[in-house]
Design an enzyme around this catalytic site. Structure first.
Site, PDB file in Angstrom:
ATOM      1  N   CYS A 136       1.133  -1.097   0.133  1.00 49.27           N
ATOM      2  CA  CYS A 136      -0.260   0.288   0.532  1.00 49.27           C
ATOM      3  C   CYS A 136       0.526   1.074   0.462  1.00 49.27           C
ATOM      4  O   CYS A 136       0.684   2.166  -0.724  1.00 49.27           O
ATOM      5  CB  CYS A 136      -1.154   0.039   0.993  1.00 49.27           C
ATOM      6  SG  CYS A 136      -2.668  -1.218   2.073  1.00 49.27           S
ATOM      7  N   HIS A 153      -5.983  -1.982  -1.030  1.00 44.67           N
ATOM      8  CA  HIS A 153      -5.650  -3.319  -0.244  1.00 44.67           C
ATOM      9  C   HIS A 153      -6.512  -4.115  -0.113  1.00 44.67           C
ATOM     10  O   HIS A 153      -7.501  -4.587  -0.382  1.00 44.67           O
ATOM     11  CB  HIS A 153      -5.310  -3.407   1.119  1.00 44.67           C
ATOM     12  CG  HIS A 153      -5.046  -4.588   1.968  1.00 44.67           C
ATOM     13  ND1 HIS A 153      -3.240  -4.463   2.020  1.00 44.67           N
ATOM     14  CD2 HIS A 153      -5.647  -5.528   2.892  1.00 44.67           C
ATOM     15  CE1 HIS A 153      -3.122  -5.471   2.995  1.00 44.67           C
ATOM     16  NE2 HIS A 153      -4.195  -5.571   2.808  1.00 44.67           N
ATOM     17  N   ASN A 166       1.687 -15.589  -4.948  1.00 44.40           N
ATOM     18  CA  ASN A 166       1.527 -16.848  -4.264  1.00 44.40           C
ATOM     19  C   ASN A 166       0.661 -16.627  -2.994  1.00 44.40           C
ATOM     20  O   ASN A 166       0.052 -15.496  -2.884  1.00 44.40           O
ATOM     21  CB  ASN A 166       2.754 -16.467  -3.148  1.00 44.40           C
ATOM     22  CG  ASN A 166       3.883 -17.117  -4.624  1.00 44.40           C
ATOM     23  OD1 ASN A 166       3.605 -18.145  -4.988  1.00 44.40           O
ATOM     24  ND2 ASN A 166       5.011 -16.719  -4.278  1.00 44.40           N
ATOM     25  N   HIS A 206      -0.619  -9.201  -5.718  1.00 48.34           N
ATOM     26  CA  HIS A 206       0.372  -9.702  -6.662  1.00 48.34           C
ATOM     27  C   HIS A 206       0.389 -10.033  -7.143  1.00 48.34           C
ATOM     28  O   HIS A 206       0.477 -11.490  -7.254  1.00 48.34           O
ATOM     29  CB  HIS A 206       1.428  -9.051  -5.497  1.00 48.34           C
ATOM     30  CG  HIS A 206       2.301  -9.712  -4.271  1.00 48.34           C
ATOM     31  ND1 HIS A 206       2.111  -9.618  -3.592  1.00 48.34           N
ATOM     32  CD2 HIS A 206       3.386 -10.370  -4.365  1.00 48.34           C
ATOM     33  CE1 HIS A 206       2.648 -10.581  -2.872  1.00 48.34           C
ATOM     34  NE2 HIS A 206       3.966 -11.172  -3.658  1.00 48.34           N
TER      35      HIS A 206
HETATM   36  P1  AMP Z   1       6.069 -13.072  -2.519  1.00 51.44           P
HETATM   37  O1  AMP Z   1       6.252 -13.649  -1.302  1.00 51.44           O
HETATM   38  O2  AMP Z   1       4.781 -13.722  -3.273  1.00 51.44           O
HETATM   39  O3  AMP Z   1       4.758 -12.776  -1.413  1.00 51.44           O
HETATM   40  O4  AMP Z   1       6.502 -12.251  -3.208  1.00 51.44           O
HETATM   41  C1  AMP Z   1       7.322 -11.316  -2.279  1.00 51.44           C
HETATM   42  C2  AMP Z   1       7.643 -10.041  -3.539  1.00 51.44           C
HETATM   43  O5  AMP Z   1       8.179  -8.824  -3.124  1.00 51.44           O
HETATM   44  C3  AMP Z   1       9.068 -10.105  -3.377  1.00 51.44           C
HETATM   45  O6  AMP Z   1       9.185 -11.377  -5.094  1.00 51.44           O
HETATM   46  C4  AMP Z   1      10.252  -9.660  -3.534  1.00 51.44           C
HETATM   47  O7  AMP Z   1      11.215  -9.334  -3.341  1.00 51.44           O
HETATM   48  C5  AMP Z   1       9.204  -8.300  -3.240  1.00 51.44           C
HETATM   49  N1  AMP Z   1       9.795  -6.924  -2.346  1.00 51.44           N
HETATM   50  C6  AMP Z   1       9.406  -7.044  -1.278  1.00 51.44           C
HETATM   51  N2  AMP Z   1      10.094  -5.901  -0.749  1.00 51.44           N
HETATM   52  C7  AMP Z   1      10.086  -5.289  -2.328  1.00 51.44           C
HETATM   53  C8  AMP Z   1       9.801  -3.940  -2.010  1.00 51.44           C
HETATM   54  N3  AMP Z   1      10.684  -3.324  -1.547  1.00 51.44           N
HETATM   55  N4  AMP Z   1       9.836  -3.286  -3.293  1.00 51.44           N
HETATM   56  C9  AMP Z   1       9.988  -4.378  -4.387  1.00 51.44           C
HETATM   57  N5  AMP Z   1       9.854  -5.838  -4.808  1.00 51.44           N
HETATM   58  C10 AMP Z   1       9.328  -6.182  -2.713  1.00 51.44           C
END
Ligand code: AMP
Length: 112
Positions: free
Chosen positions: A6, A45, A85, A98
């Site tokens: 968010c 959200h 996921n 996402h």
């Molecule tokens: P998931 O594990 O499917 O929840 O994916 C979360 C993703 O968010 C992971 O691939 C992380 O590398 C990515 N992530 C976490 N923090 C950030 C951030 N500040 N900017 C960009 N990507 C992020």
């Protein structure tokens, strides 16, 4: 609400932005797992796929209309993979819906 994505969508936390409109926001993953690895999120959200319903599904359908445009702009003409996921067993680490867009190389035939 204390939600990382968010805050990224609101511009409160910096990101490497790829695309933005009134409903969604896309940015490069901070820890890319493929040569091209971007995320696309709803500005509203929604915690995970488990929370998609008739009140918010327009965000999801819109995201899937935008994904081909982003893929084209990122040069993914040979194809790509879209993953989301969900929950503990799905290894969801950020509790804001996402979609990962992965590409830039031939991906593994295995998805898990
Ligand atoms: P998931 O594990 O499917 O929840 O994916 C979360 C993703 O968010 C992971 O691939 C992380 O590398 C990515 N992530 C976490 N923090 C950030 C951030 N500040 N900017 C960009 N990507 C992020």
């Amino acid at each position: 609400m204390d939600c990382l994505f968010c805050k990224i969508a609101a511009g409160e936390i910096p990101s490497n932005k790829v695309y933005e409109d009134e409903l969604c926001f896309s940015f490069h993953d901070i820890a890319p797992q493929t040569p091209v690895h971007v995320l696309i999120i709803p500005k509203k959200h929604i915690a995970s796929t488990n929370e998609i319903n008739s009140d918010n599904s327009e965000y999801v359908s819109h995201i899937f209309e935008v994904i081909p445009k982003i893929a084209s702009e990122l040069g993914l003409s040979e194809g790509y993979r879209v993953i989301t996921n969900c929950g503990e067993n799905g290894c969801q680490s950020v509790k804001h819906l996402h979609f990962h867009i992965l590409g830039g190389e031939k991906l593994s035939e295995r998805m898990a």
